[in-house]
Design a protein around this motif. Structure first.
Motif, PDB file in Angstrom:
ATOM      1  N   THR A 113       0.839  -1.191   0.000  1.00  0.00           N
ATOM      2  CA  THR A 113       0.000   0.000   0.000  1.00  0.00           C
ATOM      3  C   THR A 113       0.877   1.246   0.000  1.00  0.00           C
ATOM      4  OG1 THR A 113      -0.080   0.080   2.417  1.00  0.00           O
ATOM      5  CG2 THR A 113      -1.791  -1.209   1.315  1.00  0.00           C
ATOM      6  N   GLY A 114       0.234   2.404  -0.080  1.00  0.00           N
ATOM      7  CA  GLY A 114       0.937   3.670   0.009  1.00  0.00           C
ATOM      8  C   GLY A 114       0.846   4.458  -1.279  1.00  0.00           C
ATOM      9  N   ALA A 115       1.379   5.674  -1.236  1.00  0.00           N
ATOM     10  CA  ALA A 115       1.333   6.588  -2.375  1.00  0.00           C
ATOM     11  C   ALA A 115       2.566   6.483  -3.265  1.00  0.00           C
ATOM     12  CB  ALA A 115       1.173   8.028  -1.875  1.00  0.00           C
ATOM     13  N   GLY A 116       3.497   5.581  -2.922  1.00  0.00           N
ATOM     14  CA  GLY A 116       4.705   5.398  -3.706  1.00  0.00           C
ATOM     15  C   GLY A 116       4.476   4.487  -4.896  1.00  0.00           C
ATOM     16  N   THR A 117       5.575   4.029  -5.499  1.00  0.00           N
ATOM     17  CA  THR A 117       5.543   3.233  -6.717  1.00  0.00           C
ATOM     18  C   THR A 117       6.075   1.833  -6.447  1.00  0.00           C
ATOM     19  OG1 THR A 117       5.918   5.236  -8.006  1.00  0.00           O
ATOM     20  CG2 THR A 117       6.348   3.154  -9.113  1.00  0.00           C
ATOM     21  N   VAL A 118       5.463   0.841  -7.086  1.00  0.00           N
ATOM     22  CA  VAL A 118       5.895  -0.547  -6.973  1.00  0.00           C
ATOM     23  C   VAL A 118       6.197  -1.064  -8.368  1.00  0.00           C
ATOM     24  CG1 VAL A 118       5.249  -2.869  -6.248  1.00  0.00           C
ATOM     25  CG2 VAL A 118       4.443  -0.896  -4.950  1.00  0.00           C
ATOM     26  N   SER A 119       7.336  -1.728  -8.503  1.00  0.00           N
ATOM     27  CA  SER A 119       7.715  -2.349  -9.767  1.00  0.00           C
ATOM     28  C   SER A 119       7.844  -3.849  -9.528  1.00  0.00           C
ATOM     29  CB  SER A 119       9.039  -1.774 -10.273  1.00  0.00           C
ATOM     30  OG  SER A 119       9.426  -2.426 -11.458  1.00  0.00           O
ATOM     31  N   ILE A 120       7.050  -4.633 -10.256  1.00  0.00           N
ATOM     32  CA  ILE A 120       7.041  -6.082 -10.080  1.00  0.00           C
ATOM     33  C   ILE A 120       7.661  -6.718 -11.315  1.00  0.00           C
ATOM     34  CG2 ILE A 120       5.599  -8.121  -9.734  1.00  0.00           C
ATOM     35  CD1 ILE A 120       3.566  -6.208  -8.352  1.00  0.00           C
ATOM     36  N   THR A 121       8.673  -7.552 -11.106  1.00  0.00           N
ATOM     37  CA  THR A 121       9.405  -8.184 -12.201  1.00  0.00           C
ATOM     38  C   THR A 121       9.156  -9.689 -12.202  1.00  0.00           C
ATOM     39  OG1 THR A 121      11.403  -8.567 -10.879  1.00  0.00           O
ATOM     40  CG2 THR A 121      11.225  -6.431 -12.000  1.00  0.00           C
ATOM     41  N   GLU A 122       9.601 -10.349 -13.251  1.00  0.00           N
ATOM     42  CA  GLU A 122       9.606 -11.803 -13.379  1.00  0.00           C
ATOM     43  C   GLU A 122       8.218 -12.437 -13.226  1.00  0.00           C
ATOM     44  OE1 GLU A 122      12.719 -13.517 -10.942  1.00  0.00           O
ATOM     45  OE2 GLU A 122      14.079 -11.878 -11.441  1.00  0.00           O
ATOM     46  N   ILE A 123       7.200 -11.772 -13.757  1.00  0.00           N
ATOM     47  CA  ILE A 123       5.842 -12.329 -13.701  1.00  0.00           C
ATOM     48  C   ILE A 123       5.774 -13.660 -14.448  1.00  0.00           C
ATOM     49  CG2 ILE A 123       4.992 -11.032 -15.704  1.00  0.00           C
ATOM     50  CD1 ILE A 123       2.890 -11.752 -12.581  1.00  0.00           C
ATOM     51  N   GLU A 124       6.593 -13.813 -15.469  1.00  0.00           N
ATOM     52  CA  GLU A 124       6.574 -15.049 -16.257  1.00  0.00           C
ATOM     53  C   GLU A 124       7.034 -16.257 -15.437  1.00  0.00           C
ATOM     54  OE1 GLU A 124      10.477 -12.924 -16.869  1.00  0.00           O
ATOM     55  OE2 GLU A 124       8.396 -12.329 -16.935  1.00  0.00           O
ATOM     56  N   ASP A 125       7.730 -16.036 -14.331  1.00  0.00           N
ATOM     57  CA  ASP A 125       8.184 -17.125 -13.463  1.00  0.00           C
ATOM     58  C   ASP A 125       7.212 -17.421 -12.325  1.00  0.00           C
ATOM     59  OD1 ASP A 125      10.506 -17.376 -14.988  1.00  0.00           O
ATOM     60  OD2 ASP A 125      11.593 -15.925 -13.744  1.00  0.00           O
ATOM     61  N   ALA A 126       6.157 -16.642 -12.196  1.00  0.00           N
ATOM     62  CA  ALA A 126       5.193 -16.828 -11.102  1.00  0.00           C
ATOM     63  C   ALA A 126       3.782 -16.518 -11.601  1.00  0.00           C
ATOM     64  CB  ALA A 126       5.564 -15.934  -9.923  1.00  0.00           C
ATOM     65  N   LEU A 127       3.342 -17.279 -12.609  1.00  0.00           N
ATOM     66  CA  LEU A 127       2.058 -16.989 -13.247  1.00  0.00           C
ATOM     67  C   LEU A 127       0.867 -17.163 -12.314  1.00  0.00           C
ATOM     68  CD1 LEU A 127       2.640 -18.452 -16.813  1.00  0.00           C
ATOM     69  CD2 LEU A 127       2.707 -16.058 -16.056  1.00  0.00           C
ATOM     70  N   GLY A 128       1.004 -17.888 -11.238  1.00  0.00           N
ATOM     71  CA  GLY A 128      -0.082 -18.056 -10.286  1.00  0.00           C
ATOM     72  C   GLY A 128      -0.033 -17.058  -9.150  1.00  0.00           C
ATOM     73  N   ALA A 129       0.826 -16.059  -9.256  1.00  0.00           N
ATOM     74  CA  ALA A 129       0.994 -15.089  -8.168  1.00  0.00           C
ATOM     75  C   ALA A 129      -0.291 -14.316  -7.899  1.00  0.00           C
ATOM     76  CB  ALA A 129       2.120 -14.110  -8.504  1.00  0.00           C
ATOM     77  N   ASP A 130      -0.575 -14.115  -6.630  1.00  0.00           N
ATOM     78  CA  ASP A 130      -1.726 -13.325  -6.199  1.00  0.00           C
ATOM     79  C   ASP A 130      -1.237 -11.909  -5.900  1.00  0.00           C
ATOM     80  OD1 ASP A 130      -3.863 -12.083  -4.986  1.00  0.00           O
ATOM     81  OD2 ASP A 130      -4.112 -13.585  -3.405  1.00  0.00           O
ATOM     82  N   LEU A 131      -1.495 -11.008  -6.821  1.00  0.00           N
ATOM     83  CA  LEU A 131      -1.076  -9.614  -6.675  1.00  0.00           C
ATOM     84  C   LEU A 131      -2.252  -8.721  -6.308  1.00  0.00           C
ATOM     85  CD1 LEU A 131       1.290  -9.378  -9.796  1.00  0.00           C
ATOM     86  CD2 LEU A 131       1.827 -10.114  -7.465  1.00  0.00           C
ATOM     87  N   SER A 132      -3.347  -9.316  -5.883  1.00  0.00           N
ATOM     88  CA  SER A 132      -4.551  -8.547  -5.585  1.00  0.00           C
ATOM     89  C   SER A 132      -4.398  -7.629  -4.375  1.00  0.00           C
ATOM     90  CB  SER A 132      -5.748  -9.480  -5.387  1.00  0.00           C
ATOM     91  OG  SER A 132      -5.537 -10.326  -4.268  1.00  0.00           O
ATOM     92  N   VAL A 134      -1.909  -5.632  -3.937  1.00  0.00           N
ATOM     93  CA  VAL A 134      -1.098  -4.483  -4.339  1.00  0.00           C
ATOM     94  C   VAL A 134      -2.040  -3.342  -4.684  1.00  0.00           C
ATOM     95  CG1 VAL A 134       0.632  -3.603  -5.947  1.00  0.00           C
ATOM     96  CG2 VAL A 134       0.709  -6.007  -5.217  1.00  0.00           C
ATOM     97  N   THR A 135      -2.123  -2.360  -3.795  1.00  0.00           N
ATOM     98  CA  THR A 135      -2.995  -1.217  -4.050  1.00  0.00           C
ATOM     99  C   THR A 135      -2.197   0.059  -4.302  1.00  0.00           C
ATOM    100  OG1 THR A 135      -3.256  -0.784  -1.684  1.00  0.00           O
ATOM    101  CG2 THR A 135      -4.915  -2.187  -2.735  1.00  0.00           C
ATOM    102  N   ALA A 136      -0.886   0.003  -4.099  1.00  0.00           N
ATOM    103  CA  ALA A 136      -0.025   1.138  -4.452  1.00  0.00           C
ATOM    104  C   ALA A 136       0.065   1.180  -5.975  1.00  0.00           C
ATOM    105  CB  ALA A 136       1.364   0.955  -3.844  1.00  0.00           C
ATOM    106  N   THR A 137       0.491   2.312  -6.539  1.00  0.00           N
ATOM    107  CA  THR A 137       0.675   2.424  -7.980  1.00  0.00           C
ATOM    108  C   THR A 137       1.745   1.427  -8.395  1.00  0.00           C
ATOM    109  OG1 THR A 137       0.095   4.753  -7.928  1.00  0.00           O
ATOM    110  CG2 THR A 137       1.303   3.970  -9.863  1.00  0.00           C
ATOM    111  N   ALA A 138       1.378   0.487  -9.261  1.00  0.00           N
ATOM    112  CA  ALA A 138       2.297  -0.597  -9.594  1.00  0.00           C
ATOM    113  C   ALA A 138       2.356  -0.840 -11.084  1.00  0.00           C
ATOM    114  CB  ALA A 138       1.864  -1.876  -8.888  1.00  0.00           C
TER     115      ALA A 138
END
Length: 161
Positions: A113-132, A134-138
């Protein structure tokens, strides 16, 4: 005589400045504690923080103790190569002007959470990831052709290709 490090301990939880951690914090809730009975809040978390020694034991009563990492102001925190240093963290709070970079596997199931920025990498290695949570700008960086099926819970996350 040395002075005790700054911390706050109350029925609701424990608050510490991350700089005082020497890698060994143990929190145990007593038997019979209420469900979701507490949290450990770590302030001013940055790249020098080592949270790998945090030990949480629910002592038979509490269902969970959340570990919340409040990232320091104006900080670019990249934990993609941090190993287990941040594995105990359940929630990151990213303030405006700060950036958190982590892999999809590391972000899986976290609240960010928060007003900052989130960068998420390597999504192709974790296709079942639950990113729900993540409410910060991502943004999610997709490095190769990737099928993001219904198995990936994305919430409001944007994409950079």
């Amino acid at each position: 005589m040395s002075q005790a490090p700054p911390s706050t301990c109350a029925r609701e939880g424990l608050t510490l400045d991350a700089a005082i951690l020497d890698g060994s914090v143990s929190v145990v809730t007593p038997a019979g504690a209420a469900e979701d009975s507490g949290r450990v809040v770590l302030n001013d978390v940055d790249a020098t923080s080592n949270l790998s020694g945090i030990s949480i034991s629910t002592g038979g009563g509490a269902a969970a103790i959340d570990v919340v990492a409040n990232i320091a102001a104006a900080t670019d925190l990249d934990i993609t190569a941090a190993g287990s240093s941040f594995a105990a963290v359940d929630q990151f709070v990213v303030p405006e002007g700060s950036t958190l970079t982590l892999t999809a596997a590391q972000a899986d199931g976290l609240d960010i959470t928060g007003a900052g920025t989130v960068s998420i990498t390597e999504i192709e290695d974790a296709l079942g990831a639950d990113l729900s949570g993540v409410t910060a700008t991502a943004t999610v960086a997709v490095e190769s052709e990737t099928d993001l099926s219904a198995n990936t819970l994305l919430g409001g996350v944007g994409f950079a290709v």
